[in-house]
Design a protein around this motif. Structure first.
Motif, PDB file in Angstrom:
ATOM      1  N   ASP A 124      19.796 -23.119  41.835  1.00 51.72           N
ATOM      2  CA  ASP A 124      19.090 -22.347  40.812  1.00 51.72           C
ATOM      3  C   ASP A 124      19.791 -21.022  40.515  1.00 51.72           C
ATOM      4  O   ASP A 124      19.827 -20.558  39.385  1.00 51.72           O
ATOM      5  CB  ASP A 124      17.628 -22.127  41.204  1.00 51.72           C
ATOM      6  CG  ASP A 124      17.483 -21.387  42.534  1.00 51.72           C
ATOM      7  OD1 ASP A 124      18.414 -21.452  43.350  1.00 51.72           O
ATOM      8  OD2 ASP A 124      16.422 -20.762  42.743  1.00 51.72           O
ATOM      9  N   VAL A 125      20.412 -20.411  41.554  1.00 55.26           N
ATOM     10  CA  VAL A 125      21.155 -19.169  41.346  1.00 55.26           C
ATOM     11  C   VAL A 125      22.388 -19.436  40.491  1.00 55.26           C
ATOM     12  O   VAL A 125      22.687 -18.689  39.546  1.00 55.26           O
ATOM     13  CB  VAL A 125      21.561 -18.533  42.701  1.00 55.26           C
ATOM     14  CG1 VAL A 125      22.486 -17.347  42.504  1.00 55.26           C
ATOM     15  CG2 VAL A 125      20.327 -18.141  43.492  1.00 55.26           C
ATOM     16  N   LEU A 126      23.095 -20.509  40.794  1.00 56.69           N
ATOM     17  CA  LEU A 126      24.297 -20.854  40.033  1.00 56.69           C
ATOM     18  C   LEU A 126      23.955 -21.157  38.573  1.00 56.69           C
ATOM     19  O   LEU A 126      24.630 -20.686  37.661  1.00 56.69           O
ATOM     20  CB  LEU A 126      25.011 -22.044  40.677  1.00 56.69           C
ATOM     21  CG  LEU A 126      26.349 -22.439  40.069  1.00 56.69           C
ATOM     22  CD1 LEU A 126      27.328 -21.281  40.144  1.00 56.69           C
ATOM     23  CD2 LEU A 126      26.907 -23.646  40.788  1.00 56.69           C
ATOM     24  N   VAL A 127      22.905 -21.915  38.354  1.00 58.71           N
ATOM     25  CA  VAL A 127      22.473 -22.220  36.986  1.00 58.71           C
ATOM     26  C   VAL A 127      22.087 -20.937  36.265  1.00 58.71           C
ATOM     27  O   VAL A 127      22.416 -20.728  35.100  1.00 58.71           O
ATOM     28  CB  VAL A 127      21.298 -23.241  37.001  1.00 58.71           C
ATOM     29  CG1 VAL A 127      20.663 -23.354  35.628  1.00 58.71           C
ATOM     30  CG2 VAL A 127      21.782 -24.585  37.477  1.00 58.71           C
ATOM     31  N   GLY A 128      21.406 -20.035  36.985  1.00 56.21           N
ATOM     32  CA  GLY A 128      21.012 -18.758  36.396  1.00 56.21           C
ATOM     33  C   GLY A 128      22.211 -17.903  36.012  1.00 56.21           C
ATOM     34  O   GLY A 128      22.244 -17.309  34.925  1.00 56.21           O
ATOM     35  N   LEU A 129      23.220 -17.834  36.894  1.00 48.67           N
ATOM     36  CA  LEU A 129      24.431 -17.059  36.589  1.00 48.67           C
ATOM     37  C   LEU A 129      25.139 -17.616  35.363  1.00 48.67           C
ATOM     38  O   LEU A 129      25.533 -16.861  34.464  1.00 48.67           O
ATOM     39  CB  LEU A 129      25.397 -17.071  37.780  1.00 48.67           C
ATOM     40  CG  LEU A 129      25.022 -16.223  38.994  1.00 48.67           C
ATOM     41  CD1 LEU A 129      25.952 -16.535  40.155  1.00 48.67           C
ATOM     42  CD2 LEU A 129      25.061 -14.751  38.642  1.00 48.67           C
ATOM     43  N   LYS A 130      25.292 -18.938  35.315  1.00 48.84           N
ATOM     44  CA  LYS A 130      25.986 -19.563  34.190  1.00 48.84           C
ATOM     45  C   LYS A 130      25.225 -19.375  32.885  1.00 48.84           C
ATOM     46  O   LYS A 130      25.819 -19.126  31.839  1.00 48.84           O
ATOM     47  CB  LYS A 130      26.204 -21.051  34.456  1.00 48.84           C
ATOM     48  CG  LYS A 130      27.277 -21.316  35.500  1.00 48.84           C
ATOM     49  CD  LYS A 130      27.460 -22.813  35.699  1.00 48.84           C
ATOM     50  CE  LYS A 130      28.552 -23.104  36.695  1.00 48.84           C
ATOM     51  NZ  LYS A 130      28.764 -24.547  36.853  1.00 48.84           N
ATOM     52  N   SER A 131      23.901 -19.474  32.957  1.00 49.73           N
ATOM     53  CA  SER A 131      23.128 -19.341  31.718  1.00 49.73           C
ATOM     54  C   SER A 131      23.055 -17.877  31.280  1.00 49.73           C
ATOM     55  O   SER A 131      23.072 -17.578  30.085  1.00 49.73           O
ATOM     56  CB  SER A 131      21.728 -19.923  31.879  1.00 49.73           C
ATOM     57  OG  SER A 131      20.980 -19.157  32.804  1.00 49.73           O
ATOM     58  N   TYR A 132      22.993 -16.932  32.225  1.00 50.33           N
ATOM     59  CA  TYR A 132      22.899 -15.516  31.879  1.00 50.33           C
ATOM     60  C   TYR A 132      24.216 -14.991  31.307  1.00 50.33           C
ATOM     61  O   TYR A 132      24.241 -14.319  30.285  1.00 50.33           O
ATOM     62  CB  TYR A 132      22.494 -14.696  33.110  1.00 50.33           C
ATOM     63  CG  TYR A 132      22.355 -13.228  32.830  1.00 50.33           C
ATOM     64  CD1 TYR A 132      21.227 -12.733  32.175  1.00 50.33           C
ATOM     65  CD2 TYR A 132      23.337 -12.332  33.214  1.00 50.33           C
ATOM     66  CE1 TYR A 132      21.096 -11.388  31.913  1.00 50.33           C
ATOM     67  CE2 TYR A 132      23.212 -10.979  32.957  1.00 50.33           C
ATOM     68  CZ  TYR A 132      22.090 -10.512  32.299  1.00 50.33           C
ATOM     69  OH  TYR A 132      21.965  -9.169  32.042  1.00 50.33           O
TER      70      TYR A 132
END
Length: 103
Positions: A72-80
């Motif tokens: 979820d952190v990785l997805v958040g970084l990529k989306s942000y």
């Protein structure tokens, strides 16, 4: 014998391919003058400089590091951050460390 300097484009316009081939063959068969070969002293003195091709070396090149993030952190970084997210995360970490006085 006079040596004429010209660009490759000028040579292609001035001579036929067969003439150019003959000139190159003749040039390869000419004796090599030992005085024209650069020595280590020439390089050390700076009289002759080797040209380096490509991008200049960075003072502090990036190093590859394997890190594990929760998904979820990785997805958040990529989306942000979007495209180029890893570079932007690197810049954010640099600013944070600079504020903390580490860098």
């Amino acid at each position: 014998m006079t040596i004429t300097r010209m660009t490759a484009k000028e040579a292609r316009n001035a001579y036929t391919p067969a003439q150019i081939k003959a000139m190159l063959k003749k040039a390869k068969s000419l004796p090599l003058d030992k005085n024209e070969i650069p020595t280590a002293e020439d390089l050390e003195s700076g009289r002759i400089r080797l040209l380096r091709r490509g991008r200049p070396k960075k003072e502090y090149p990036k190093k590859r590091v394997d890190m594990r993030f929760d998904q979820d952190v990785l997805v958040g970084l990529k989306s942000y951050f979007g495209r180029g997210w890893s570079t932007k995360v690197n810049d954010t970490m640099r600013r944070t460390l600079a504020r903390a006085g580490v860098l």
